[in-house]
Structures are given as structure tokens and as C-alpha cells.
Design a protein around this motif. Sequence first.
Motif, PDB file in Angstrom:
ATOM      1  N   LEU A   1       0.844  -1.200   0.000  1.00 45.19           N
ATOM      2  CA  LEU A   1       0.000   0.000   0.000  1.00 45.19           C
ATOM      3  C   LEU A   1       0.879   1.249   0.000  1.00 45.19           C
ATOM      4  O   LEU A   1       0.960   1.978   0.993  1.00 45.19           O
ATOM      5  CB  LEU A   1      -0.939  -0.002   1.206  1.00 45.19           C
ATOM      6  CG  LEU A   1      -1.926  -1.170   1.309  1.00 45.19           C
ATOM      7  CD1 LEU A   1      -2.741  -1.067   2.584  1.00 45.19           C
ATOM      8  CD2 LEU A   1      -2.833  -1.229   0.089  1.00 45.19           C
TER       9      LEU A   1
ATOM     10  N   VAL B   1       1.557   4.968  -0.857  1.00 47.55           N
ATOM     11  CA  VAL B   1       0.711   6.133  -1.107  1.00 47.55           C
ATOM     12  C   VAL B   1       0.866   6.587  -2.555  1.00 47.55           C
ATOM     13  O   VAL B   1       1.975   6.727  -3.064  1.00 47.55           O
ATOM     14  CB  VAL B   1       1.072   7.275  -0.135  1.00 47.55           C
ATOM     15  CG1 VAL B   1       0.333   8.555  -0.509  1.00 47.55           C
ATOM     16  CG2 VAL B   1       0.742   6.882   1.297  1.00 47.55           C
TER      17      VAL B   1
ATOM     18  N   VAL C   1      -4.421   4.721  -2.725  1.00 49.95           N
ATOM     19  CA  VAL C   1      -3.826   4.744  -1.387  1.00 49.95           C
ATOM     20  C   VAL C   1      -3.469   6.177  -1.012  1.00 49.95           C
ATOM     21  O   VAL C   1      -2.886   6.922  -1.808  1.00 49.95           O
ATOM     22  CB  VAL C   1      -2.561   3.868  -1.334  1.00 49.95           C
ATOM     23  CG1 VAL C   1      -1.997   3.828   0.087  1.00 49.95           C
ATOM     24  CG2 VAL C   1      -2.853   2.453  -1.820  1.00 49.95           C
TER      25      VAL C   1
ATOM     26  N   THR D   1      -2.402   3.777   7.063  1.00 49.37           N
ATOM     27  CA  THR D   1      -2.464   4.076   5.632  1.00 49.37           C
ATOM     28  C   THR D   1      -3.869   3.736   5.177  1.00 49.37           C
ATOM     29  O   THR D   1      -4.411   2.692   5.554  1.00 49.37           O
ATOM     30  CB  THR D   1      -1.439   3.233   4.860  1.00 49.37           C
ATOM     31  OG1 THR D   1      -0.123   3.586   5.293  1.00 49.37           O
ATOM     32  CG2 THR D   1      -1.561   3.461   3.361  1.00 49.37           C
ATOM     33  N   THR D   2      -4.467   4.599   4.373  1.00 48.33           N
ATOM     34  CA  THR D   2      -5.866   4.408   3.982  1.00 48.33           C
ATOM     35  C   THR D   2      -5.983   3.928   2.545  1.00 48.33           C
ATOM     36  O   THR D   2      -5.388   4.511   1.629  1.00 48.33           O
ATOM     37  CB  THR D   2      -6.661   5.712   4.152  1.00 48.33           C
ATOM     38  OG1 THR D   2      -6.678   6.072   5.535  1.00 48.33           O
ATOM     39  CG2 THR D   2      -8.109   5.538   3.690  1.00 48.33           C
ATOM     40  N   LEU D   3      -6.738   2.847   2.362  1.00 46.56           N
ATOM     41  CA  LEU D   3      -7.061   2.326   1.036  1.00 46.56           C
ATOM     42  C   LEU D   3      -8.474   2.790   0.695  1.00 46.56           C
ATOM     43  O   LEU D   3      -9.430   2.472   1.400  1.00 46.56           O
ATOM     44  CB  LEU D   3      -6.989   0.798   1.036  1.00 46.56           C
ATOM     45  CG  LEU D   3      -7.203   0.106  -0.316  1.00 46.56           C
ATOM     46  CD1 LEU D   3      -6.105   0.478  -1.300  1.00 46.56           C
ATOM     47  CD2 LEU D   3      -7.260  -1.416  -0.134  1.00 46.56           C
TER      48      LEU D   3
END
Length: 218
Positions: A60, A62, A82, A94-96
Motif C-alpha cells: 500500500l 501512497v 492509497v 495508511t488508507t485504502l
Amino acid sequence: MRRRATAAIAALSLAGVTLAGCGSASAPSPPTGVDGLVIPTPDPAAADFVARVDNPWLPLAVGSRWSYADRVSGAPAFTLTVEPGPSVAGVATTTLVRTNADGSLVRDHFAQDRAGNVWWFGREGEWRAGADGAEAGLAMPAAPRFGDGFRTSSAPGRSEVATVAEVGAETRTPLATYRRTVRLEIEDAAGSRDETYARGVGLVRTDEAGLVAYDEAR
């Protein structure tokens, strides 16, 4: 993150750990992956986690982007991107971001521990580890083995369990054919679904969609 000497695959009784590959018999798998982990983890410590999610099965970085099409019609299904995530239970995530064909968004927060395991810390607007009894679940082991099972989430009113159903099976998508793969069977209150991950790429196929484009962050 608390650790135990025995594998913590709570509420699961899985006898398939002595098998590997495409269902063929082999010697027992050596200890890796979920062994020694408390899953879900009730008290994550920020010092146990690293800044990047670079697990080869669920990378993941960014800025990365994946696009998927319906496996029957070929129509666009969803995209994944991401972005930096919020602090959840004291851990930087970390955002998906999943963008569906209708424009709706789903944001899931992940963090990777020092051993390379990726943990799911919550879904925006639905649940968050450390709040209202929710705990972080395991999204992807550092070294998945055929037969391993683990809870991916645990929150009041929801529970999701994944099993490593296949390792190394050839998987075809509109973008490419992959041979270094892991297939998860995931069960929750809505039923069951399959997700296939390719090493170095991430999610390449679901029950309904296949990968058509992958733009890795540079």
C-alpha cells in the motif's frame, strides 16, 4: 502488541496447515505468518508498527492505483487508491480508498507491524479499533500459508474471518496472468467471498471483478 507462544487463531479449528500449494500433500509448514499473534489485537502499541505498508501481498504505497472491471460484462467495477491515513488507537495508518462505479467511497485504514503483518484498523464511518469495543484484525500475514485462518475484524455487530484457501495457483485477469498468488476465502454476516492477491501487486481478482490496470507509486 501482545504476543503468545501459541498460534492465536481464536474460534477457528483448522486442520489444513499440513497442506501447501494447490491442495497437494507436503511436509508441515514451518512457523510463520500468524503464529504467536493475538488476533484480533486488543492493545496495539505504536512502537510495534512501521510507517510503510510494504507487505508483498498487500503493498500500500501512497499514490498507487488499481482499476478493476466486471468479470462478465467488462464494465468498470471499482478503483483502489492509497492515501495517508489517520491515527487509530495511537497507530499511524495508511488508507485504502475504494471508489465504486456509482461514485460511492469506502475508506479502510491499515498498518503494518515490524514483522510484516498488515492489520486492519477500521472502516471510516463504520468501526475503528479502540472505539466501542472494536479491535484491529489481521488483513494479511507476512507469509501466508495454506490453511491459515484469522479474524480480519472484530467489532460489536460484525465479525469477519479469512482462510488462506490456495497458494500459488495461476490466476488470470484482463491485465496479466499471475502465478505467485494467495487466495483468501472470507466469511462475514453477508456470506462468503474470494479475494486473490498477487505478490508485488496486491488484489488482482474478486468473485466479480478482475484487475485491468495497476499504477504503482514511484
